[in-house]
Scaffold this motif. Structure first.
Motif, short mmCIF file in Angstrom:
data_model
loop_
_atom_site.label_atom_id
_atom_site.label_comp_id
_atom_site.label_asym_id
_atom_site.label_seq_id
_atom_site.Cartn_x
_atom_site.Cartn_y
_atom_site.Cartn_z
N MET A 80 36.53 68.76 37.48
CA MET A 80 37.75 67.95 37.55
C MET A 80 37.66 66.98 38.72
O MET A 80 37.08 67.29 39.75
N ASN A 81 38.28 65.80 38.55
CA ASN A 81 38.29 64.79 39.61
C ASN A 81 39.55 64.99 40.45
O ASN A 81 40.61 64.43 40.15
N VAL A 82 39.44 65.82 41.47
CA VAL A 82 40.59 66.13 42.30
C VAL A 82 40.22 65.96 43.78
O VAL A 82 39.05 65.96 44.14
N LYS A 83 41.26 65.85 44.60
CA LYS A 83 41.08 65.81 46.05
C LYS A 83 41.46 67.18 46.62
O LYS A 83 42.39 67.83 46.13
N ASN A 84 40.78 67.59 47.65
CA ASN A 84 41.06 68.88 48.25
C ASN A 84 42.35 68.89 49.07
O ASN A 84 43.00 69.90 49.21
N ASN A 85 42.70 67.73 49.61
CA ASN A 85 43.96 67.59 50.33
C ASN A 85 44.28 66.10 50.46
O ASN A 85 43.48 65.24 50.09
N ILE A 86 45.46 65.81 50.96
CA ILE A 86 45.96 64.44 51.01
C ILE A 86 45.09 63.54 51.89
O ILE A 86 44.99 62.33 51.67
N LEU A 87 44.41 64.10 52.88
CA LEU A 87 43.61 63.29 53.80
C LEU A 87 42.42 62.63 53.11
O LEU A 87 41.93 61.59 53.56
N GLU A 88 41.97 63.22 52.00
CA GLU A 88 40.83 62.66 51.29
C GLU A 88 41.19 61.40 50.50
O GLU A 88 40.31 60.75 49.94
N THR A 89 42.48 61.06 50.45
CA THR A 89 42.90 59.85 49.73
C THR A 89 43.00 58.64 50.66
O THR A 89 43.38 57.55 50.21
N ILE A 90 42.70 58.82 51.93
CA ILE A 90 42.80 57.71 52.89
C ILE A 90 41.66 56.71 52.66
O ILE A 90 40.51 57.10 52.49
N GLY A 91 41.98 55.43 52.70
CA GLY A 91 40.98 54.37 52.56
C GLY A 91 40.81 53.88 51.14
O GLY A 91 41.52 54.28 50.22
N ASN A 92 39.86 52.95 50.97
CA ASN A 92 39.58 52.34 49.67
C ASN A 92 40.83 51.72 49.05
O ASN A 92 41.10 51.87 47.86
N THR A 93 41.58 51.02 49.88
CA THR A 93 42.79 50.35 49.42
C THR A 93 42.42 49.05 48.69
O THR A 93 41.36 48.48 48.94
N PRO A 94 43.28 48.57 47.81
CA PRO A 94 42.93 47.39 46.99
C PRO A 94 42.99 46.07 47.74
O PRO A 94 43.73 45.92 48.72
N LEU A 95 42.21 45.14 47.25
CA LEU A 95 42.26 43.75 47.71
C LEU A 95 42.94 42.96 46.60
O LEU A 95 42.47 42.95 45.46
N ILE A 96 44.06 42.31 46.92
CA ILE A 96 44.90 41.66 45.91
C ILE A 96 45.03 40.17 46.21
O ILE A 96 45.36 39.78 47.33
N ARG A 97 44.78 39.36 45.20
CA ARG A 97 44.91 37.91 45.36
C ARG A 97 46.38 37.53 45.59
O ARG A 97 47.27 37.99 44.88
N LEU A 98 46.62 36.67 46.57
CA LEU A 98 47.95 36.10 46.76
C LEU A 98 48.03 34.81 45.95
O LEU A 98 47.06 34.06 45.86
N ASN A 99 49.20 34.53 45.39
CA ASN A 99 49.33 33.38 44.49
C ASN A 99 50.42 32.41 44.93
O ASN A 99 50.14 31.41 45.56
N LYS A 100 51.66 32.72 44.64
CA LYS A 100 52.76 31.78 44.89
C LYS A 100 52.95 31.47 46.37
O LYS A 100 53.16 30.31 46.74
N ILE A 101 52.89 32.50 47.19
CA ILE A 101 53.25 32.31 48.59
C ILE A 101 52.23 31.48 49.36
O ILE A 101 52.52 30.94 50.42
N VAL A 102 51.00 31.37 48.84
CA VAL A 102 49.95 30.61 49.52
C VAL A 102 49.58 29.34 48.77
O VAL A 102 48.51 28.78 48.97
N LYS A 103 50.48 28.88 47.91
CA LYS A 103 50.16 27.72 47.07
C LYS A 103 49.88 26.46 47.88
O LYS A 103 49.22 25.53 47.39
N ASP A 104 50.37 26.40 49.11
CA ASP A 104 50.15 25.22 49.95
C ASP A 104 48.87 25.31 50.78
O ASP A 104 48.55 24.37 51.52
N LEU A 105 48.14 26.39 50.66
CA LEU A 105 46.89 26.53 51.40
C LEU A 105 45.73 26.05 50.54
O LEU A 105 45.77 26.15 49.31
N PRO A 106 44.68 25.54 51.15
CA PRO A 106 43.60 24.92 50.39
C PRO A 106 42.59 25.88 49.78
O PRO A 106 41.70 25.47 49.04
N CYS A 107 42.72 27.18 50.08
CA CYS A 107 41.66 28.13 49.69
C CYS A 107 42.24 29.41 49.11
O CYS A 107 43.46 29.60 49.07
#
Length: 451
Positions: free
Chosen positions: A1-28
């Protein structure tokens, strides 16, 4: 089974999410490293766990021991989780400017929290730094983690945050932007990224009232730079040992107001419900947009979750009391709504006529005017109570049942001030224009203006 032994093992590997509307005035392209996906809802989970692991390895934290730390809340959350899983006690000192919700969360995890005054020097025995140090000396088998000078703080980000960003961007990252507090996040991440590509720009975002920016630029610790600020979780009145200024390319300060406003924009424009420092980090990027080019790949670290700021940044009254909404006046509200003929009553008209006017124009508040002077008011809520108890009142004259006149203010009165004049007993405010004509602003108008 794909389980974690405790809550501490879920730390990290957070997502990278594209910003859209709020950065529309930036060139990149701009991406957000959304750290509230950590189990404690902040980036501080990373360094809290690392500090515990290093302290255990070095024998500084022993079984059954007590964790002591001064924290604005997020580091405490990470340490408290580790304490629950690993069997330690926790005592945290914090400042009275922190959100009550942060204190409540720490206590929910079994930690003891001592609230100390904000506006004292670090060396003052009442400061949250000094109280933590004193407790460490008084309590046997305790360890004061001191996240400011504990190099396991930045090591956590060197080992996790930096590598994650490099992998998630396929090594294309050109700019890393993060708020500067203890120095661990910005320094540790920067150390890793600079090893991979020394041309990557690292921009540290500071708050007005902190001395870090001037120290970075001049090497001088100038206490004249220090003054109270409302922003939470970043900025300092001393230079923590975690800083390695050689891996930081630029420091930029933002105001309390701008950080709060942009945090709210992140929620409304990107559905990212983030904390105060996240808005500040993005505001710092906005202030530096002229340094960006078309092909840049920018990553902004969004530190924590907005749930800890519901009573502050996401509370309209709190924002208004501090003047953090864009200044709008009575005249602005009227102009935005479109000037409309003010519906009024004369004292001799009947209650039934007042009710008909409310129905016809879909309004709740009507001023009562006699000879161009305001003499009273009629409100739907007040009429409802009177008519409910005495239906025959419909034939009465208005001046026999009317309430006090609505307050009169100047056309240049800020919306925030108007909001303080509108309450349960008084639902509207009036002002006269240059031609002597009255205009009305209601609670609904104020809410629309502040939205």
């Amino acid at each position: 089974m794909n389980v974690k032994n405790n809550i501490l093992e879920t730390i990290g590997n957070t997502p990278l999410i594209r910003l859209n509307k709020i950065v529309k005035d930036l060139p990149c392209e701009v991406y957000a490293k959304v750290e509230y996906f950590n189990p404690g809802n902040s980036t501080k989970d990373r360094m809290a766990l690392k500090m515990v692991e290093v302290a255990e390895k070095e024998g500084k934290l022993k079984p059954g021991g007590t964790i002591i730390e001064c924290t604005s809340g997020n580091t405490g959350m990470g340490l408290a989780m580790a304490a629950v899983v690993k069997g330690y006690k926790c005592i945290f000192t914090t400042t009275d400017k922190q959100s009550q919700s942060k204190v409540d969360i720490l206590r929910a995890l079994g930690a003891e929290v001592i609230v100390c005054p904000t506006n004292v020097e670090p060396e003052d025995p009442r400061s949250y730094y000094s109280v933590a140090s004193r407790l460490n000396k008084e309590i046997p088998n305790s360890f004061h983690f001191n996240q400011y000078d504990n190099l396991a703080n930045r090591l956590a980000h060197y080992e996790t945050t930096g590598p994650e960003l490099w992998e998630q961007t396929d090594g294309k990252i050109t700019h890393f932007v993060a708020t500067a507090g203890t120095g661990g996040t910005v320094t540790g991440t920067a150390q890793f990224l600079k090893e991979k590509n020394p041309n990557i720009q690292v921009w540290a975002i500071d708050v007005e009232g902190s001395l870090l920016t001037k120290y970075f630029r001049t090497g001088e610790v100038d206490m004249n730079e220090v003054h109270p600020y409302i922003s939470e979780g970043f900025g300092e009145d001393f230079v923590p040992g975690n800083y390695d200024m050689s891996v930081i390319d630029y420091f930029e300060q933002v105001s309390d107001k701008d950080g709060a406003v942009v945090a709210r924009r992140l929620a409304r424009e990107e559905a990212l419900f983030c904390g105060y420092s996240s808005g500040s980090a993005l505001q710092g990027l906005f202030q530096l947009k002229d340094k960006l080019k078309k092909n840049d790949v920018v990553v902004v670290l969004l530190c924590d979750h907005g749930s800890r700021y519901v009573a502050k940044v996401y509370n309209d009254q709190w924002m208004a009391e501090r003047g953090f909404f864009d200044v709008k006046t009575f005249k602005d509200v009227v102009n935005a709504r479109g000037k409309q003929r003010l519906i009024t009553l004369e004292p001799t008209q009947s209650v039934a006529e007042a009710v008909e006017l409310m129905k016809k124009y879909d309004i709740e508040h009507i001023p009562v005017i006699k000879d161009s002077e305001l003499v009273g008011s009629i409100s739907e809520s007040g009429l409802f109570q009177r008519v409910f108890h005495n239906p025959d009142i419909k034939t009465e004259r208005v001046d026999r049942v009317m309430d006090a006149a609505f307050p009169i203010v100047g056309l240049d009165t800020p919306v925030e001030k108007i909001g303080t004049l509108i309450n349960k007993e008084n639902g509207a405010v009036l002002a006269k224009d240059e031609s002597g004509n009255f205009h009305i602003v209601t609670k609904y108008d104020v809410l629309q203006a502040l939205a």
